[in-house]
Each structure stands twice: as C-alpha cells, then as structure tokens.
Design a protein around this motif. Structure first.
Motif, PDB file in Angstrom:
ATOM      1  N   TYR A  78       0.832  -1.208   0.000  1.00 20.07           N
ATOM      2  CA  TYR A  78       0.000   0.000   0.000  1.00 20.07           C
ATOM      3  C   TYR A  78       0.867   1.260   0.000  1.00 20.07           C
ATOM      4  N   LEU A  82       1.318   4.355  -2.617  1.00 18.44           N
ATOM      5  CA  LEU A  82       1.009   5.713  -2.146  1.00 18.44           C
ATOM      6  C   LEU A  82       2.150   6.689  -2.406  1.00 18.44           C
ATOM      7  N   PRO A 185     -13.663   5.175  -4.446  1.00 15.49           N
ATOM      8  CA  PRO A 185     -12.366   5.857  -4.303  1.00 15.49           C
ATOM      9  C   PRO A 185     -11.276   5.075  -5.048  1.00 15.49           C
ATOM     10  N   LYS A 187      -8.241   5.630  -6.274  1.00 16.44           N
ATOM     11  CA  LYS A 187      -6.849   5.622  -5.829  1.00 16.44           C
ATOM     12  C   LYS A 187      -6.662   4.741  -4.596  1.00 16.44           C
ATOM     13  N   ARG A 188      -7.609   4.839  -3.668  1.00 14.03           N
ATOM     14  CA  ARG A 188      -7.514   4.000  -2.471  1.00 14.03           C
ATOM     15  C   ARG A 188      -7.658   2.524  -2.833  1.00 14.03           C
TER      16      ARG A 188
END
Length: 291
Positions: A78, A82, A185, A187-188
């Motif tokens: 993750y 990010l 969402p 991108k998440r």
C-alpha cells in the motif's frame, strides 16, 4: 508412479508460479501497470517470515508470525503505491516498468544486506517430510502447497464476489472513470490492490520457502511467473493460476523425458507458441466491441 510424482511436484511448483502470476494480473487489471518486482515481493515475504520464525532471528511461533507477515507485506504494498507509484502516475508505461525493475534490484540488495546471500531454510510446519504409499513417495510440502493454493484461490473468489471492497476492485479494473463517477475511491482501491498483491506474494514466498531454501535471487522466479501470466491470459485471474500450473508441470516432465537443458527453456518455448497462435493467452476471455 513416476509420472504421478512428477505431476504432483510440478503442480506444487506451478502453484507458486501461479500465485506470483496472480499478483502480476491483480496489479495490471487495477492500474494497467506491470510490476516486474512481484517475484521480489515473494522473496521479501519469505525472508520476513524467516526473520520472524527462525530461532536464530526472532523465533516466533509460525502461526503467530503469519498474520504479522501479511500485515507487513500488505502495508508495504500500500505504501509503495502511495509514495512511489502515484508519483509517476500518468507517465509512460515504460517508466513504470523500469521503476519496478529497479525496485526489484533494491529489494534483493536489502534482503542480502539483512539476511545474507547464502541459502537459508524456513522452519515451517508445512515441510512435514515424505508420505510413502507403496512405491509412491510424495513430499508433504508439495501436497501442502497444492492444498493451501486451492484454499487461497477459493478465498479470493469469495472476496471478489461477496465483499464490497472486492466488487469495487472489479469495477475499478473494468472502467476506472465509471467507477470514480459511481463514488468508488479509485486511488484507495488501487492501493488496496497493491496491498493484496503483497499479501498473495507473501503466501507464495512462504510456500516456496517451505519446499526448499531461500536466497535473495529467488525473486527471479518472477520471470517464470510472468511467462505463466502471459500463457494463461494476462487479464485473467483464473488464467494466471492455470498458466502457473502449466509451466510448473512442463518443467519436471521436460527434465525427465527431454534432453538436458530443455526443462529451462520449455516454458519459454510454450510462451512463444502461445504468443504466435493465441496472443491473448490460453484462458483469456477476449471481448469483441461492436461499433
């Protein structure tokens, strides 16, 4: 009996290839990027487990260490998305490929720095010795790998079919813009896909290390896994697993019945044949758009 032994051994290796290939496909479907460090994710997951479990390191109980490993690898995937992948979002795909190749070299260097470059064995309860059934001798690690892969595949299928996050991942992989307008969402979700790919790679690494020794160069298994993903169909999750099984089964039979050296090139010879005659992969579902 010999054929059955070769088949089971090949299936066990193929399950590991298939799990790594699954990571390739998960990331590609969600982001249209190819993570050439996926094999090194597998290697890192194996070494993190080894560092937590082996007595010469932390010496935790294997079953206690497992969730810790999955959390570490999930967070790693993750955070990588990010802070690293999003920084090059919108760049040419070649830049992302080069980035992941460089990441693989870094992971191998870090693993060698921490754990050394000599092969190490994981103290795993999955390596239970051999099971003898008359003339048939089965490695219990091979049987455990096949069973765990089957159970993980079933779990992932349930996750994608029955959970909101799984359904959102599928929607984002099909059409990111439409998913965004539907309130997902994106991108998440992409970060969670990288986390899931890290966890799956950790499972593959633990299974691989349970079967034999592990060293930093074990990440190069990603090359065979990439071939497996292409053979099965790069956009197909079941195809990735089936491609891994095909590559895994070909190797021991080529080593046994073909001249020396053919076991190493047989998967790539098959890859060339698939690209020539079925470029979308053996199990890909090609959708024809009507204009």
């Amino acid at each position: 009996m010999e054929v059955l032994q070769l088949l089971i051994s090949g299936m066990a290796n193929g399950c590991v290839y298939g799990l790594v290939a699954l990571g390739f496909v998960l990331i590609y479907k969600a982001t249209e990027a190819v993570n050439f460090a996926q094999g090194d994710f597998m290697m890192l997951g194996a070494f993190v487990t080894l560092g937590l479990v082996n007595p010469e390191f932390m010496g935790l109980n294997f079953w206690v260490a497992l969730p810790i490993v999955f959390v570490i690898m999930g967070i790693f995937g993750y955070l990588l998305d990010l802070f690293v992948l999003r920084a090059v979002f919108g760049q040419n795909q070649v830049a992302i490929i080069i980035l992941t190749i460089a990441l693989g070299f870094i992971l191998r260097f870090v693993a060698g720095l921490i754990w050394g470059h000599e092969p190490l064995s994981l103290h795993s309860p999955l390596a239970l010795g051999d099971l003898r059934m008359g003339e048939l001798v089965l490695g219990m690690a091979d049987v455990a790998i096949i069973i765990v892969t089957f159970l993980l595949t079933l779990l992932l299928w349930q996750f994608f079919q029955r959970t909101k996050v799984g359904l959102a991942m599928q929607a984002a992989s099909q059409n990111q813009m439409a998913a965004y307008y539907m309130g997902i969402p994106v991108k998440r979700i992409q970060g969670l896909v990288w986390a899931l790919a890290g966890i799956v790679a950790a499972v593959a690494g633990i299974l691989y290390a349970s079967k034999g020794a592990i060293d930093p160069n074990a990440g190069f298994i990603g090359i065979k896994a990439f071939a497996a993903a292409v053979i099965g169909g790069f956009g197909s999750l079941p195809g990735a697993l089936m491609g891994g099984l095909i590559v895994g089964i070909i190797e021991p039979f080529a080593a046994r019945y073909l001249p020396a050296g053919w076991s190493q090139i047989a998967p790539y010879a098959l890859l060339i044949g698939v690209l020539l005659f079925r470029p979308h992969g053996l199990f890909a579902q090609v959708r024809v758009k009507k204009v």
